[in-house]
Scaffold this active site. Structure first.
Site, PDB file in Angstrom:
ATOM      1  N   HIS A  37      36.719   0.132   3.165  1.00 35.97           N
ATOM      2  CA  HIS A  37      35.522   0.332   1.412  1.00 35.97           C
ATOM      3  C   HIS A  37      35.434  -0.082   0.941  1.00 35.97           C
ATOM      4  O   HIS A  37      36.468  -1.849   0.766  1.00 35.97           O
ATOM      5  CB  HIS A  37      37.084   1.453   0.809  1.00 35.97           C
ATOM      6  N   MET A  41      31.009  -4.401  -8.078  1.00 36.56           N
ATOM      7  CA  MET A  41      31.163  -3.875  -9.287  1.00 36.56           C
ATOM      8  C   MET A  41      30.428  -5.564  -9.717  1.00 36.56           C
ATOM      9  O   MET A  41      30.069  -5.905  -9.310  1.00 36.56           O
ATOM     10  CB  MET A  41      32.279  -4.677  -9.557  1.00 36.56           C
ATOM     11  N   HIS A  70      31.251   1.523  -2.760  1.00 34.34           N
ATOM     12  CA  HIS A  70      31.365   1.991  -4.488  1.00 34.34           C
ATOM     13  C   HIS A  70      30.893   1.568  -5.316  1.00 34.34           C
ATOM     14  O   HIS A  70      31.649  -0.183  -5.529  1.00 34.34           O
ATOM     15  CB  HIS A  70      33.351   2.524  -4.401  1.00 34.34           C
ATOM     16  N   MET A  72      29.995   0.391  -8.746  1.00 31.66           N
ATOM     17  CA  MET A  72      30.799   0.199  -9.860  1.00 31.66           C
ATOM     18  C   MET A  72      29.434  -0.484 -10.701  1.00 31.66           C
ATOM     19  O   MET A  72      29.599  -1.394 -10.952  1.00 31.66           O
ATOM     20  CB  MET A  72      32.179   0.727  -9.878  1.00 31.66           C
ATOM     21  N   MET A 141      38.836   8.712  -8.918  1.00 33.53           N
ATOM     22  CA  MET A 141      39.432   7.541  -9.402  1.00 33.53           C
ATOM     23  C   MET A 141      40.801   7.674  -9.767  1.00 33.53           C
ATOM     24  O   MET A 141      40.453   8.489 -11.432  1.00 33.53           O
ATOM     25  CB  MET A 141      38.400   6.964 -10.595  1.00 33.53           C
ATOM     26  N   GLY A 146      37.847  -1.300 -11.992  1.00 32.91           N
ATOM     27  CA  GLY A 146      37.717  -2.624 -11.824  1.00 32.91           C
ATOM     28  C   GLY A 146      38.700  -3.520 -11.329  1.00 32.91           C
ATOM     29  O   GLY A 146      38.089  -4.823 -11.294  1.00 32.91           O
ATOM     30  N   PHE A 147      39.858  -3.531 -11.679  1.00 32.77           N
ATOM     31  CA  PHE A 147      40.329  -3.993 -10.743  1.00 32.77           C
ATOM     32  C   PHE A 147      41.704  -3.203  -9.571  1.00 32.77           C
ATOM     33  O   PHE A 147      41.889  -2.140  -9.802  1.00 32.77           O
ATOM     34  CB  PHE A 147      41.609  -4.878 -11.849  1.00 32.77           C
ATOM     35  N   GLY A 148      41.832  -4.044  -9.267  1.00 28.18           N
ATOM     36  CA  GLY A 148      42.758  -3.366  -8.431  1.00 28.18           C
ATOM     37  C   GLY A 148      44.735  -3.449  -8.476  1.00 28.18           C
ATOM     38  O   GLY A 148      44.884  -4.527  -9.891  1.00 28.18           O
ATOM     39  N   GLY A 149      45.606  -2.825  -7.713  1.00 28.39           N
ATOM     40  CA  GLY A 149      46.649  -3.010  -8.199  1.00 28.39           C
ATOM     41  C   GLY A 149      47.283  -2.314  -9.820  1.00 28.39           C
ATOM     42  O   GLY A 149      48.578  -2.755 -10.046  1.00 28.39           O
ATOM     43  N   GLY A 178      42.343   4.252  -5.971  1.00 27.27           N
ATOM     44  CA  GLY A 178      43.249   3.937  -7.424  1.00 27.27           C
ATOM     45  C   GLY A 178      44.669   4.242  -6.995  1.00 27.27           C
ATOM     46  O   GLY A 178      45.744   4.868  -7.493  1.00 27.27           O
ATOM     47  N   GLY A 179      45.565   2.767  -7.052  1.00 26.86           N
ATOM     48  CA  GLY A 179      47.333   2.751  -7.044  1.00 26.86           C
ATOM     49  C   GLY A 179      47.660   3.490  -6.062  1.00 26.86           C
ATOM     50  O   GLY A 179      48.556   4.101  -5.913  1.00 26.86           O
ATOM     51  N   GLY A 199      43.904  -0.684  -1.867  1.00 28.17           N
ATOM     52  CA  GLY A 199      43.470  -1.910  -1.616  1.00 28.17           C
ATOM     53  C   GLY A 199      45.155  -3.164  -1.243  1.00 28.17           C
ATOM     54  O   GLY A 199      45.506  -2.873  -0.658  1.00 28.17           O
ATOM     55  N   SER A 200      46.396  -3.058  -2.771  1.00 33.14           N
ATOM     56  CA  SER A 200      47.089  -3.437  -2.752  1.00 33.14           C
ATOM     57  C   SER A 200      47.921  -2.862  -1.466  1.00 33.14           C
ATOM     58  O   SER A 200      48.495  -4.066  -0.439  1.00 33.14           O
ATOM     59  CB  SER A 200      47.510  -3.643  -3.770  1.00 33.14           C
TER      60      SER A 200
HETATM   61  C1  DX5 Z   1      38.893  -0.214  -8.239  1.00 29.89           C
HETATM   62  C2  DX5 Z   1      38.451   0.032  -6.806  1.00 29.89           C
HETATM   63  C3  DX5 Z   1      39.604   0.379  -5.512  1.00 29.89           C
HETATM   64  C4  DX5 Z   1      40.596  -0.761  -6.123  1.00 29.89           C
HETATM   65  C5  DX5 Z   1      41.468   0.107  -4.734  1.00 29.89           C
HETATM   66  O1  DX5 Z   1      38.499  -0.225 -10.021  1.00 29.89           O
HETATM   67  O2  DX5 Z   1      37.244   0.814  -6.508  1.00 29.89           O
HETATM   68  O3  DX5 Z   1      39.435   0.427  -4.984  1.00 29.89           O
HETATM   69  O4  DX5 Z   1      40.017  -1.412  -5.395  1.00 29.89           O
HETATM   70  O5  DX5 Z   1      42.882  -1.111  -5.305  1.00 29.89           O
HETATM   71  P1  DX5 Z   1      44.530  -0.547  -5.622  1.00 29.89           P
HETATM   72  O6  DX5 Z   1      45.150   0.461  -4.259  1.00 29.89           O
HETATM   73  O7  DX5 Z   1      45.023  -1.539  -5.151  1.00 29.89           O
HETATM   74  O8  DX5 Z   1      44.638   0.612  -6.667  1.00 29.89           O
HETATM   75 ZN    ZN Z   2      36.591   1.591  -4.952  1.00 28.89          ZN
END
Ligand code: DX5
Ligand code: ZN
Length: 232
Positions: A37, A41, A70, A72, A141, A146-149, A178-179, A199-200
């Site tokens: 994935h 952004m 993906h 964004m 979503m 916008g951000f991981g974690g 996400g999460g 991700g994380s």
């Molecule tokens: C968020 C991204 C996700 C995100 C997933 O904007 O689209 O793909 O990075 O990261 P985690 O699993 O850390 O929430």
């Molecule tokens: Zn994503």
């Protein structure tokens, strides 16, 4: 490629070592992930900047599975051909990215990629109804993009359940993003999701030179999702 609803794990390389994408991708694939994935952004649609078509093109030869891109970004349409030419197998655009999402989805398939449609946490599923025959994937979503974690937004479980009903027998994946952890994946697996972006929760504890933790993490999410399906 044939369609199936088996549980698929798609690590987001947003949590990888940005200086070492080639080896990081080889590591997660060797450790059993299903798709890769890629979070694009633009600092406009979302408050963060990552990468564009040249990076996708550079990493594509390292990917043996699927490159799941993906987007964004807004606008989307001017960049679709570039991401398709960079080798994206799936291109996902946001419903909120512009007024002509129908045209965007047509353009994605026209460029030879599979089409995904992503929904922010605040967006309902009503507007997906007339697009279902144009998409291969709907991405729900489970954080604000916008951000991981970030923390998983629980209200999206009901959205996935209703979306799963709306999709019926159509060959459309439900992806969640996400999460996602072994703790949150079961709720979504039971509700009907089949593609789990993480991700994380995948990259934590490991590295390209010590990739075994990636495998432990991928298997933990997969097992949690599969067990929840069996129990449902
Ligand atoms: C968020 C991204 C996700 C995100 C997933 O904007 O689209 O793909 O990075 O990261 P985690 O699993 O850390 O929430
Ligand atoms: Zn994503």
């Amino acid at each position: 490629m044939s369609f199936d609803r088996s549980v698929k794990i798609a690590p987001s390389i947003l949590s990888a070592d940005f200086a070492d994408f080639g080896r990081e991708i080889r590591a997660i694939e060797d450790q059993g992930c299903d798709w890769v994935h890629v979070d694009v952004m633009d600092g406009h649609f979302v408050p963060n900047l990552t990468f564009g078509p040249p990076l996708c093109k550079a990493i594509r030869p390292h990917i043996r599975t699927l490159m799941d891109v993906h987007l964004m970004i807004a606008p989307v349409d001017p960049y679709i051909d570039a991401f398709a030419e960079a080798g994206a197998d799936i291109i996902t655009a946001h419903l909120e990215a512009g007024p002509h999402v129908h045209r965007t989805l047509q353009a994605i398939r026209g460029a030879g990629a599979r089409a995904g449609l992503a929904l922010n946490p605040g967006t309902g599923i009503e507007d997906v109804e007339y697009l279902l025959d144009m998409v291969d994937l709907v991405c729900v979503m489970t954080v604000n993009p916008g951000f991981g974690g970030q923390a998983f937004i629980e209200s999206q479980v009901d959205k996935v359940r209703r979306l799963r009903e709306m999709i019926g027998d159509r060959p459309v994946h439900i992806q969640i993003d996400g999460g996602i952890t072994p703790g949150t994946a079961p709720l979504m697996a039971a509700a009907g999701a089949d593609v789990f972006v993480a991700g994380s929760a995948v990259f934590k504890g490991g590295s390209a030179v010590d990739p075994a933790p990636y495998g432990v993490n991928i298997r933990a999410i997969r097992a949690a999702a599969e067990d929840a399906r069996t129990a449902a």
